[in-house]
Design a protein around this motif. Structure first.
Motif, mmCIF file in Angstrom:
data_model
loop_
_atom_site.group_PDB
_atom_site.id
_atom_site.type_symbol
_atom_site.label_atom_id
_atom_site.label_comp_id
_atom_site.label_asym_id
_atom_site.label_seq_id
_atom_site.Cartn_x
_atom_site.Cartn_y
_atom_site.Cartn_z
ATOM 1 N N GLY A 1 20.399 5.862 70.704
ATOM 2 C CA GLY A 1 20.139 4.735 71.581
ATOM 3 C C GLY A 1 18.870 4.022 71.156
ATOM 4 O O GLY A 1 17.759 4.478 71.442
ATOM 5 N N ALA A 2 19.041 2.914 70.432
ATOM 6 C CA ALA A 2 17.909 2.072 70.028
ATOM 7 C C ALA A 2 18.080 0.728 70.709
ATOM 8 O O ALA A 2 17.894 -0.329 70.097
ATOM 9 C CB ALA A 2 17.874 1.929 68.505
ATOM 10 N N ASP A 3 18.436 0.770 71.979
ATOM 11 C CA ASP A 3 18.844 -0.424 72.715
ATOM 12 C C ASP A 3 17.781 -0.936 73.686
ATOM 13 O O ASP A 3 18.094 -1.476 74.747
ATOM 14 C CB ASP A 3 20.170 -0.173 73.444
ATOM 15 N N GLY A 4 16.507 -0.773 73.326
ATOM 16 C CA GLY A 4 15.430 -1.428 74.036
ATOM 17 C C GLY A 4 14.955 -0.742 75.301
ATOM 18 O O GLY A 4 15.482 0.289 75.710
ATOM 19 N N GLN A 5 13.936 -1.363 75.939
ATOM 20 C CA GLN A 5 13.303 -0.721 77.085
ATOM 21 C C GLN A 5 14.225 -0.614 78.290
ATOM 22 O O GLN A 5 14.013 0.221 79.169
ATOM 23 C CB GLN A 5 12.018 -1.460 77.459
ATOM 24 N N GLY A 6 15.288 -1.415 78.343
ATOM 25 C CA GLY A 6 16.254 -1.304 79.435
ATOM 26 C C GLY A 6 17.466 -0.483 79.047
ATOM 27 O O GLY A 6 18.534 -0.612 79.658
ATOM 28 N N SER A 7 17.347 0.387 78.080
ATOM 29 C CA SER A 7 18.414 1.161 77.446
ATOM 30 C C SER A 7 19.503 1.718 78.384
ATOM 31 O O SER A 7 19.231 2.452 79.332
ATOM 32 C CB SER A 7 17.788 2.337 76.690
ATOM 33 N N ARG A 8 20.756 1.357 78.073
ATOM 34 C CA ARG A 8 21.907 1.957 78.774
ATOM 35 C C ARG A 8 22.071 3.415 78.377
ATOM 36 O O ARG A 8 22.439 4.257 79.201
ATOM 37 C CB ARG A 8 23.190 1.215 78.396
ATOM 38 N N ILE A 9 21.841 3.684 77.098
ATOM 39 C CA ILE A 9 22.006 5.060 76.606
ATOM 40 C C ILE A 9 21.037 5.989 77.327
ATOM 41 O O ILE A 9 21.392 7.100 77.721
ATOM 42 C CB ILE A 9 21.778 5.121 75.082
ATOM 43 N N ARG A 10 19.800 5.520 77.524
ATOM 44 C CA ARG A 10 18.806 6.360 78.213
ATOM 45 C C ARG A 10 19.237 6.652 79.642
ATOM 46 O O ARG A 10 19.105 7.782 80.120
ATOM 47 C CB ARG A 10 17.443 5.663 78.197
ATOM 48 N N ARG A 11 19.731 5.641 80.331
ATOM 49 C CA ARG A 11 20.162 5.859 81.716
ATOM 50 C C ARG A 11 21.271 6.906 81.795
ATOM 51 O O ARG A 11 21.365 7.640 82.781
ATOM 52 C CB ARG A 11 20.648 4.543 82.333
ATOM 53 N N ALA A 12 22.091 6.956 80.766
ATOM 54 C CA ALA A 12 23.224 7.888 80.788
ATOM 55 C C ALA A 12 22.809 9.339 80.558
ATOM 56 O O ALA A 12 23.511 10.251 81.009
ATOM 57 C CB ALA A 12 24.251 7.470 79.737
ATOM 58 N N ILE A 13 21.682 9.568 79.870
ATOM 59 C CA ILE A 13 21.309 10.963 79.578
ATOM 60 C C ILE A 13 20.232 11.492 80.524
ATOM 61 O O ILE A 13 19.958 12.694 80.534
ATOM 62 C CB ILE A 13 20.856 11.155 78.114
ATOM 63 N N LEU A 14 19.639 10.616 81.324
ATOM 64 C CA LEU A 14 18.629 11.067 82.274
ATOM 65 C C LEU A 14 19.247 11.262 83.660
ATOM 66 O O LEU A 14 20.296 10.696 83.964
ATOM 67 C CB LEU A 14 17.496 10.047 82.365
ATOM 68 N N PRO A 15 18.609 12.039 84.503
ATOM 69 C CA PRO A 15 19.120 12.226 85.873
ATOM 70 C C PRO A 15 19.192 10.889 86.601
ATOM 71 O O PRO A 15 18.351 10.004 86.388
ATOM 72 C CB PRO A 15 18.078 13.148 86.511
ATOM 73 N N GLU A 16 20.179 10.735 87.457
ATOM 74 C CA GLU A 16 20.347 9.492 88.200
ATOM 75 C C GLU A 16 19.103 9.182 89.035
ATOM 76 O O GLU A 16 18.558 10.050 89.709
ATOM 77 C CB GLU A 16 21.579 9.584 89.108
ATOM 78 N N GLY A 17 18.647 7.944 88.942
ATOM 79 C CA GLY A 17 17.484 7.531 89.716
ATOM 80 C C GLY A 17 16.157 7.804 89.046
ATOM 81 O O GLY A 17 15.100 7.493 89.617
ATOM 82 N N ALA A 18 16.162 8.368 87.856
ATOM 83 C CA ALA A 18 14.908 8.656 87.155
ATOM 84 C C ALA A 18 14.157 7.356 86.873
ATOM 85 O O ALA A 18 14.730 6.398 86.363
ATOM 86 C CB ALA A 18 15.199 9.392 85.849
ATOM 87 N N ASP A 19 12.880 7.320 87.216
ATOM 88 C CA ASP A 19 12.044 6.138 86.982
ATOM 89 C C ASP A 19 11.171 6.396 85.758
ATOM 90 O O ASP A 19 10.227 7.193 85.808
ATOM 91 C CB ASP A 19 11.177 5.836 88.202
ATOM 92 N N VAL A 20 11.477 5.725 84.673
ATOM 93 C CA VAL A 20 10.748 5.955 83.420
ATOM 94 C C VAL A 20 9.708 4.878 83.158
ATOM 95 O O VAL A 20 8.995 4.941 82.160
ATOM 96 C CB VAL A 20 11.733 6.014 82.227
ATOM 97 N N TYR A 21 9.610 3.895 84.041
ATOM 98 C CA TYR A 21 8.726 2.761 83.776
ATOM 99 C C TYR A 21 7.317 3.002 84.320
ATOM 100 O O TYR A 21 7.123 3.301 85.504
ATOM 101 C CB TYR A 21 9.301 1.482 84.384
ATOM 102 N N TRP A 22 6.361 2.858 83.443
ATOM 103 C CA TRP A 22 4.941 2.951 83.784
ATOM 104 C C TRP A 22 4.387 1.544 83.706
ATOM 105 O O TRP A 22 4.321 0.941 82.640
ATOM 106 C CB TRP A 22 4.243 3.873 82.795
ATOM 107 N N ARG A 23 4.028 0.975 84.855
ATOM 108 C CA ARG A 23 3.715 -0.447 84.944
ATOM 109 C C ARG A 23 2.229 -0.731 84.769
ATOM 110 O O ARG A 23 1.380 0.035 85.243
ATOM 111 C CB ARG A 23 4.216 -0.995 86.280
#
Length: 426
Positions: A162-184
């Motif tokens: 998954g090299a599909d950017g900061q909004g990655s679909r691939i990342r959402r699929a492998i992480l637990p549902e609702g995981a917040d990975v964004y550090w603002r």
């Protein structure tokens, strides 16, 4: 003794920006069958100005592409700070000494589109590119992963990247549902191109306005100038605007910056006729998981460092180099390879992400006019004494710290005349 032939893998990379093709370069060179799926219908050779620093320069050098990159560099000798009327308050020049670290401007400034084209040209003969295609879903078993594409087809691979950017679909699929990975960081940015005028020099110009606003102008060729609006705002409205229609985004930015001073109106007027308009939240992607089974994340999808790290593009190139190096070392044991990818790259990522400090950034985005005046006075003194250049020249490491690029076999498999000892030591 005949060297044991290593397993050839069938690899799918989702994302044809910078990190994806860089990984494809190294994997194809090692004999793997690589497919890159890119959601845009053609090569997305657009975007604003980016730079290479530290280990990112080493990675491009190892690929044998340094001279090609040099041929496409943008002329930006430094950064000038200006007042509301456009009067220059001072400037920080690029460090071209070959020692220390880069300043606000890197010695290697390049348009994102040019870098994308360079990587594509270096891989298109050995890599299959499929444009206008996304990975909508995937299923994986112990020895394979099946990708389900947006055109209704499906195909099985040994590895999905998954090299599909900061909004990655691939990342959402492998992480637990609702995981917040964004550090603002509390910052938001928009940029677009406007016609260049006679007063636009090659120097980057930066203007700080009250209300936590900042404007930048950069001119990358004889016809175009890049306009950047950046605002300090932690509201939900600001975070949501980047998902709104372009017309709403432009209205938001126009309203927030109207009457800010300097060349604001010129840039606002140029929005609607701009060849592209991009609005984003300035954030980082931080997650303790970069892989699951036969699916792995790369670049911004794994560890977006934000534009204010100065290492976003370099981080993607370094990540591709490390991921390929570990895969090529043990292609028959991907679990071990992906584990080493994480443990090897994580210290570097931690270093470049930690360099972004929201409280320090806020200093450059004052809300009150008196604070803007104080900031401009500080810029003037620092520039007059050449403090930033002196600090950069004496530094022993660049923004990537002392972390050293691993010496994988792939880096020396095909020596290039472009790899001078000085280049490799940068």
């Amino acid at each position: 003794m005949v060297a044991e032939k290593k397993k050839s893998l069938k690899v799918l990379i989702a994302g044809g920006g910078v990190a994806g093709p860089a990984l494809a370069f190294w994997l194809a060179r090692a004999g793997h069958r690589v497919t890159v799926a890119e959601r845009f219908p053609a090569l997305r050779a657009t975007g604003a100005q980016v730079d290479l620093r530290g280990q990112g320069i080493e990675s491009i050098t190892a690929m044998g592409l340094l001279e090609e990159v040099k041929a496409h560099l943008v002329a930006e000798p430094g950064v000038a700070f200006v007042s509301r009327s456009g009067r220059r308050l001072g400037a920080i020049m690029a460090n071209t000494s070959g020692q220390g670290k880069q300043t606000l401007t890197s010695e290697f400034e390049i348009m994102r589109g040019d870098l994308v084209r360079i990587l594509y040209d270096a891989t298109r003969e050995d890599v299959e590119y499929r444009f206008g295609l996304t990975v909508d879903a995937f299923d994986q078993k112990q020895d394979k992963v099946t990708a389900h594409f947006s055109d209704g087809s499906e195909e099985t691979f040994d590895l999905l990247v998954g090299a599909d950017g900061q909004g990655s679909r691939i990342r959402r699929a492998i992480l637990p549902e609702g995981a917040d990975v964004y550090w603002r960081t509390g910052l938001h940015m928009a940029y677009w191109f406007v016609p260049r005028v006679a007063s636009d020099s090659d120097m980057r110009e930066t203007y700080a306005a009250s209300g936590g606003r900042q404007i930048m102008r950069r001119s990358h060729n004889a016809a175009e100038t890049q306009a950047y609006f950046i605002v300090r705002d932690s509201s939900t409205e600001a975070s949501a605007i980047h998902r709104a229609p372009i017309e709403d985004q432009q209205r938001f930015w126009g309203d927030r910056f109207r009457n800010a001073g300097w060349q604001t109106q010129r840039f606002i007027d140029g929005m609607k006729e701009a060849p592209f308009f991009y609005s984003q939240e300035v954030l980082q992607v931080r997650t303790g998981t970069w892989s699951k089974g036969r699916v792995v994340l790369l670049g911004d999808a794994a560890h977006c460092a934000s534009p204010y790290s100065g290492m976003g593009i370099s981080g993607g190139l370094v990540g591709a180099y490390v991921l390929a190096g570990e895969i090529n070392a043990t292609p028959d044991d991907l679990e071990a390879a992906l584990g080493r990818y994480d443990s090897t790259l994580r210290p570097f990522v931690d270093e470049i992400q930690a360099a972004v400090k929201p409280r320090l950034l806020a200093f450059g985005f004052p809300r009150r006019r008196i604070a803007v005046a104080a900031l401009q006075a500080a810029f003037s003194v620092a520039c007059a004494l050449r403090i930033p250049e002196r600090i950069a020249a004496r530094a022993t490491t660049d923004r990537g710290g002392a972390w050293a690029l691993p010496g994988y076999e792939q880096a020396s498999a095909e020596p290039s005349a472009q790899h001078s000892p000085a280049d490799l030591a940068r």
